[in-house]
Design a protein around this motif. Sequence first.
Motif, PDB file in Angstrom:
ATOM      1  N   HIS A   1     -40.318 -13.570  37.610  1.00 29.16           N
ATOM      2  CA  HIS A   1     -38.887 -13.292  37.743  1.00 29.16           C
ATOM      3  C   HIS A   1     -38.531 -11.889  37.256  1.00 29.16           C
ATOM      4  O   HIS A   1     -39.102 -11.373  36.304  1.00 29.16           O
ATOM      5  CB  HIS A   1     -38.023 -14.380  37.116  1.00 29.16           C
TER       6      HIS A   1
ATOM      7  N   ASP B   1     -39.873 -10.849  28.746  1.00 27.82           N
ATOM      8  CA  ASP B   1     -39.272 -11.851  29.623  1.00 27.82           C
ATOM      9  C   ASP B   1     -38.290 -11.162  30.559  1.00 27.82           C
ATOM     10  O   ASP B   1     -37.127 -11.076  30.254  1.00 27.82           O
ATOM     11  CB  ASP B   1     -38.589 -12.933  28.793  1.00 27.82           C
ATOM     12  N   ASN B   2     -38.696 -10.647  31.667  1.00 27.37           N
ATOM     13  CA  ASN B   2     -40.037 -10.748  32.198  1.00 27.37           C
ATOM     14  C   ASN B   2     -40.391  -9.449  32.921  1.00 27.37           C
ATOM     15  O   ASN B   2     -40.879  -9.465  34.049  1.00 27.37           O
ATOM     16  CB  ASN B   2     -40.124 -11.950  33.146  1.00 27.37           C
TER      17      ASN B   2
ATOM     18  N   GLU C   1     -33.551 -16.714  37.579  1.00 33.32           N
ATOM     19  CA  GLU C   1     -34.526 -17.609  36.948  1.00 33.32           C
ATOM     20  C   GLU C   1     -33.993 -18.147  35.637  1.00 33.32           C
ATOM     21  O   GLU C   1     -34.119 -19.334  35.330  1.00 33.32           O
ATOM     22  CB  GLU C   1     -35.845 -16.866  36.725  1.00 33.32           C
TER      23      GLU C   1
ATOM     24  N   ASP D   1     -45.057 -15.390  33.739  1.00 32.87           N
ATOM     25  CA  ASP D   1     -43.798 -15.417  32.995  1.00 32.87           C
ATOM     26  C   ASP D   1     -43.988 -16.046  31.619  1.00 32.87           C
ATOM     27  O   ASP D   1     -43.216 -16.900  31.217  1.00 32.87           O
ATOM     28  CB  ASP D   1     -42.728 -16.196  33.790  1.00 32.87           C
TER      29      ASP D   1
ATOM     30  N   TYR E   1     -43.904 -14.353  21.327  1.00 29.90           N
ATOM     31  CA  TYR E   1     -42.911 -14.748  22.331  1.00 29.90           C
ATOM     32  C   TYR E   1     -41.896 -15.728  21.744  1.00 29.90           C
ATOM     33  O   TYR E   1     -40.686 -15.521  21.867  1.00 29.90           O
ATOM     34  CB  TYR E   1     -43.645 -15.378  23.519  1.00 29.90           C
TER      35      TYR E   1
ATOM     36  N   ASN F   1     -37.018 -19.981  31.993  1.00 32.16           N
ATOM     37  CA  ASN F   1     -37.667 -19.462  30.803  1.00 32.16           C
ATOM     38  C   ASN F   1     -37.505 -17.969  30.720  1.00 32.16           C
ATOM     39  O   ASN F   1     -38.038 -17.259  31.486  1.00 32.16           O
ATOM     40  CB  ASN F   1     -39.156 -19.767  30.855  1.00 32.16           C
TER      41      ASN F   1
END
Length: 528
Positions: free
Chosen positions: A318, A330-331, A364, A401, A467, A528
């Motif tokens: 995404h 991200d991302n 997304e 991702d 993350y 996400n």
Amino acid sequence: MNTIHKIKVAELGSGGGGFGGGGGRGASRVMDLVYNLTDRYGPRLTNSPQFRAAGEWAVGRLKEWGLSNVQLEKWSSDMPGWQYTYFAGSMVEPVYQPLIGVPVAWTGGTNGAVTGEAVLAEIQTPADMDRFHGKLKGKIVLTSPAFDLAFPTTALARRYTAAELAELVPEIIPAGGGRGGRGGRGGAGQPQTTMQERQAFQGRLRTFMKDEGVLLTLTATARGESGTLFGGGAPTSTRNPNGASTRVPLETLTSSQSQVSLTAEHYNRIARLLEHNVPVKLQFDIRTQFDPNTDSFNVIAEIPGNAKKDEVVMVGGHFDSWHYATGATDNAAGSAVSMEVMRILKSLNLKMDRTVRMALWSGEEQGLYGSRAYVKEHFADPTVMKPTAEHDRLSGYFNIDNGTGRIRGVYLQGNELMRPVFEAWFAALKDMTEGVVTIRNTTGTDHLSFDAVGLPGFQFIQDPMDYDTRTHHSNMDTYERIQQADLEQMAVIEAAFVYDAATRPDKLPRKELPAPQPPGSRGGLGGN
Ligand SMILES: [Zn+2]
């Protein structure tokens, strides 16, 4: 093996250095792509002005590389454009303190600097609304008491150990849900309710805050400490229990209360003062802008195939981000790797039977909307499950991702027929990764849109790094968090996989076509 060697040289350069060192001696362009996606054009909140500028930049770069059918493929969303153009927040009584905070997406501004008394008002049920009725006018509302912050005793970032990877291998039946065993997401104390119920209550709460004349609301999470804060956005549509969605009118969003996500220690100081009955005054000046244009786009580019050019292998991730920082892990990571895969394969002028198509998705973060719209348009509507001719011609889709961590293997997503295929592909890359193949499902991102209509869609096992602790949807998801050597490794492996898929005699084996899924059954598809 010869082609894989060429791919390595194209990404890592020749003459040593390169992989493992990230020393800049390689031919990689991946960090330049990350720079553009983050510092230059980030953040990329879906349909925001920066998102649209980033899309135009990507198109220019992809055309420069000589890729085909480069375009921003339109899809209709229910998200207006939104950005904040100014934020200042501080405590002014009992003492001055600047506050680390960011406005929540799609919430209103303050219409100039405002000062108000802070109050604690934990509103989680309609009964709470009755309790606070008439008491919140002109107030700045903290929606939960002070958070307990666990003393950090473990490293902020980590890679998978050999033992953790080994544990994934013998699993026989894919465990449902979860994201590859990496828990710890979301705010503490979330009530156990469905997404529809939470959305419906959030909508009611928004109306309540407005009707009560609340000046502004403040939120925080226990995860967002040490100057870091995490957040999302106000919903731009509501979904009823049978799955039908209604767009929130633009005027409602524009005139909604300002909402600010604060770092936990700053939030807690205010909350503790209030708990000790010390009056607190806060000052905020927030400017937000809305754009009624709800049309969105996915970024598309191709390398045409040869003998089987009607058949397609897809790669992507995404493109959109949250607005709290620049959306690096991200991302931008997955977007930059996808673009780099296309650049390498094109620059090597490899003869591939099938067409290779890159797609960088939008929407997304709000619910995989861009990839779901694309899959519905091109392949099948999961609520009806009548596959198109294109459905038959898609070999598979590879998605990235999960942040900046290097590839340690791949999730089979319950497709046991892919095990020998992936094992053979990884065998040719043993110098770069263990190549763990697990039957496990991983959720939360765009490969699910393909999986939902029986198409092979895969996401890799990546090292967790920081993350979950630092970057994912935070105000510290920045360029610095990107590890160059890891992105280069990902680009080589994914380019090799795409090449393998585009040249093998058969398309990738598939699971059986799922039964039609009623529109309300998508609880697990959050972004996400
Ligand atoms: Zn993501």
